[in-house]
Motif scaffolding. Structure first.
Motif, short mmCIF file in Angstrom:
data_model
loop_
_atom_site.label_atom_id
_atom_site.label_comp_id
_atom_site.label_asym_id
_atom_site.label_seq_id
_atom_site.Cartn_x
_atom_site.Cartn_y
_atom_site.Cartn_z
N THR A 132 11.30 25.59 38.14
CA THR A 132 10.61 24.34 37.77
C THR A 132 9.84 24.51 36.48
O THR A 132 9.86 23.64 35.59
CB THR A 132 9.66 23.91 38.90
OG1 THR A 132 10.41 23.63 40.08
CG2 THR A 132 8.89 22.65 38.51
N TYR A 133 9.16 25.65 36.35
CA TYR A 133 8.42 25.93 35.12
C TYR A 133 9.39 25.98 33.94
O TYR A 133 9.13 25.40 32.88
CB TYR A 133 7.68 27.26 35.24
CG TYR A 133 7.03 27.69 33.96
CD1 TYR A 133 5.83 27.12 33.53
CD2 TYR A 133 7.62 28.66 33.15
CE1 TYR A 133 5.23 27.51 32.34
CE2 TYR A 133 7.03 29.06 31.97
CZ TYR A 133 5.85 28.49 31.56
OH TYR A 133 5.27 28.86 30.37
N ALA A 134 10.52 26.66 34.12
CA ALA A 134 11.50 26.78 33.05
C ALA A 134 12.10 25.42 32.69
O ALA A 134 12.30 25.10 31.50
CB ALA A 134 12.61 27.75 33.45
N GLU A 135 12.38 24.60 33.69
CA GLU A 135 12.95 23.27 33.44
C GLU A 135 11.99 22.41 32.63
O GLU A 135 12.41 21.70 31.71
CB GLU A 135 13.26 22.59 34.78
CG GLU A 135 13.59 21.11 34.70
CD GLU A 135 14.92 20.80 34.02
OE1 GLU A 135 15.09 19.67 33.52
OE2 GLU A 135 15.79 21.71 33.97
N ASN A 136 10.70 22.47 32.97
CA ASN A 136 9.72 21.60 32.32
C ASN A 136 9.20 22.15 31.00
O ASN A 136 8.42 21.47 30.32
CB ASN A 136 8.54 21.35 33.26
CG ASN A 136 8.93 20.48 34.43
OD1 ASN A 136 9.84 19.67 34.35
ND2 ASN A 136 8.25 20.65 35.56
N THR A 137 9.62 23.34 30.63
CA THR A 137 9.23 23.90 29.33
C THR A 137 10.46 24.17 28.48
O THR A 137 10.71 23.48 27.50
CB THR A 137 8.39 25.18 29.51
OG1 THR A 137 9.11 26.12 30.35
CG2 THR A 137 7.05 24.88 30.15
N HIS A 191 20.58 24.00 32.55
CA HIS A 191 20.94 25.34 33.02
C HIS A 191 20.53 26.41 32.02
O HIS A 191 20.04 27.48 32.40
CB HIS A 191 22.43 25.42 33.31
CG HIS A 191 22.83 24.75 34.60
ND1 HIS A 191 22.45 25.23 35.82
CD2 HIS A 191 23.56 23.65 34.84
CE1 HIS A 191 22.93 24.46 36.79
NE2 HIS A 191 23.60 23.47 36.21
N ILE A 192 20.75 26.12 30.74
CA ILE A 192 20.37 27.09 29.70
C ILE A 192 18.86 27.32 29.73
O ILE A 192 18.39 28.46 29.67
CB ILE A 192 20.80 26.58 28.31
CG1 ILE A 192 22.33 26.59 28.19
CG2 ILE A 192 20.19 27.45 27.20
CD1 ILE A 192 22.85 25.91 26.94
N GLY A 227 14.27 30.68 30.90
CA GLY A 227 12.96 30.88 31.49
C GLY A 227 12.91 32.10 32.41
O GLY A 227 11.94 32.87 32.40
N ILE A 228 13.96 32.28 33.22
CA ILE A 228 14.02 33.43 34.12
C ILE A 228 14.11 34.73 33.33
O ILE A 228 13.41 35.71 33.61
CB ILE A 228 15.20 33.30 35.09
CG1 ILE A 228 14.98 32.12 36.04
CG2 ILE A 228 15.40 34.58 35.90
CD1 ILE A 228 16.19 31.76 36.89
N VAL A 229 14.98 34.73 32.31
CA VAL A 229 15.14 35.93 31.49
C VAL A 229 13.84 36.25 30.75
O VAL A 229 13.45 37.42 30.64
CB VAL A 229 16.31 35.75 30.49
CG1 VAL A 229 16.31 36.85 29.44
CG2 VAL A 229 17.64 35.74 31.24
N THR A 230 13.17 35.23 30.24
CA THR A 230 11.90 35.45 29.55
C THR A 230 10.87 36.08 30.48
O THR A 230 10.12 36.98 30.09
CB THR A 230 11.36 34.12 28.98
OG1 THR A 230 12.29 33.60 28.03
CG2 THR A 230 10.01 34.33 28.29
N CYS A 231 10.83 35.61 31.72
CA CYS A 231 9.92 36.17 32.72
C CYS A 231 10.23 37.65 32.96
O CYS A 231 9.32 38.49 33.02
CB CYS A 231 10.01 35.38 34.01
SG CYS A 231 8.90 35.94 35.32
N LEU A 232 11.51 37.97 33.07
CA LEU A 232 11.91 39.36 33.28
C LEU A 232 11.59 40.22 32.07
O LEU A 232 11.03 41.31 32.18
CB LEU A 232 13.41 39.44 33.59
CG LEU A 232 13.86 38.86 34.94
CD1 LEU A 232 15.39 38.84 35.01
CD2 LEU A 232 13.30 39.68 36.09
N ARG A 233 11.93 39.71 30.90
CA ARG A 233 11.73 40.47 29.66
C ARG A 233 10.24 40.77 29.42
O ARG A 233 9.88 41.82 28.88
CB ARG A 233 12.31 39.70 28.47
CG ARG A 233 12.39 40.53 27.19
CD ARG A 233 12.72 39.64 26.00
NE ARG A 233 14.01 39.00 26.14
CZ ARG A 233 15.16 39.57 25.78
NH1 ARG A 233 15.18 40.79 25.29
NH2 ARG A 233 16.31 38.90 25.91
#
Length: 222
Positions: A84-89, A114-115, A120-126
């Protein structure tokens, strides 16, 4: 504007100050759409972009609202909250980018969604190794609990299998959203080091990212 919003969380020591800065941009967007932009360079450029491309106000507000909620500085409760955070940002920013390019198409928006979520998920991991140096962990709590991993395990830089399993599950969710764009380069490299999030090779930025994105766009492979 995007960099300003992104940096607010790391540049303030008190949440109240962050909320005040977020409110400034919320008011600025309202004034921009009332055709009365504040006398501030970034706001003035944003007003010109809105007028030129008829950008959707909702996307700006979603970005500001989500960044404001993120000031709480806590881990995501589950992967859905991270998405949700990634979708809204991230995705919202891509929607605005498409509008700037004159693209208003449901299929393009679907790809952008989707991108953005994968990004967002990758940024969180990185960012996890950096956050750990600040004794902060934002990875979804439900996945950590599933594998019996605590925030302290990440902060101490543990690399046991259950820690890697947490990263695997989160990375898998990114892969579901996006299999064939430049982001999968980071996910592929992660697999090569057996999901060791602290491996030095994962901290290197890809200088070929713009080229990869151009090729994917040209081939229309989302």
């Amino acid at each position: 504007m995007w960099n300003w919003l992104r940096q607010i969380k790391d540049s303030v020591t008190q949440k109240t100050t962050g909320l005040m800065r977020m409110q400034f941009w919320r008011d600025a967007v309202e004034d921009i759409y009332a055709d009365n932009p504040p006398h501030q360079p970034i706001a003035a450029e944003l007003w010109r972009a809105v007028k030129r491309h008829n950008l959707t106000k909702m996307w700006f507000m979603k970005i500001i609202d989500e960044r404001e909620k993120n000031l709480d500085d806590r881990a995501y409760r589950n992967i859905q909250e991270l998405e949700t955070y990634a979708e809204n940002t991230q995705s919202a920013l891509l929607y605005l980018t498409l509008e700037t390019l004159g693209v208003r198409d449901i299929h393009a928006d679907h790809a952008a969604s989707h991108i953005g979520k994968a990004q967002g998920i990758v940024t969180c991991l990185r960012a996890t190794p950096y956050h750990c140096t600040k004794r902060k962990v934002f990875l979804p709590m439900d996945i950590c609990m599933l594998h019996g991993v605590s925030q302290e395990d990440f902060i101490r830089g543990k690399q046991e299998k259950n820690v890697r399993d947490v990263i695997y599950d989160i990375a898998s969710q990114a892969h579901i959203h996006l299999e064939h764009v430049a982001l999968d380069g980071y996910l592929y490299n992660m697999r090569k080091v057996d999901f060791n999030i602290f491996h030095p090779s994962l901290q290197k930025k890809s200088t070929l990212l713009p080229l990869y994105l151009y090729i994917r766009s040209w081939k229309k492979t989302y």
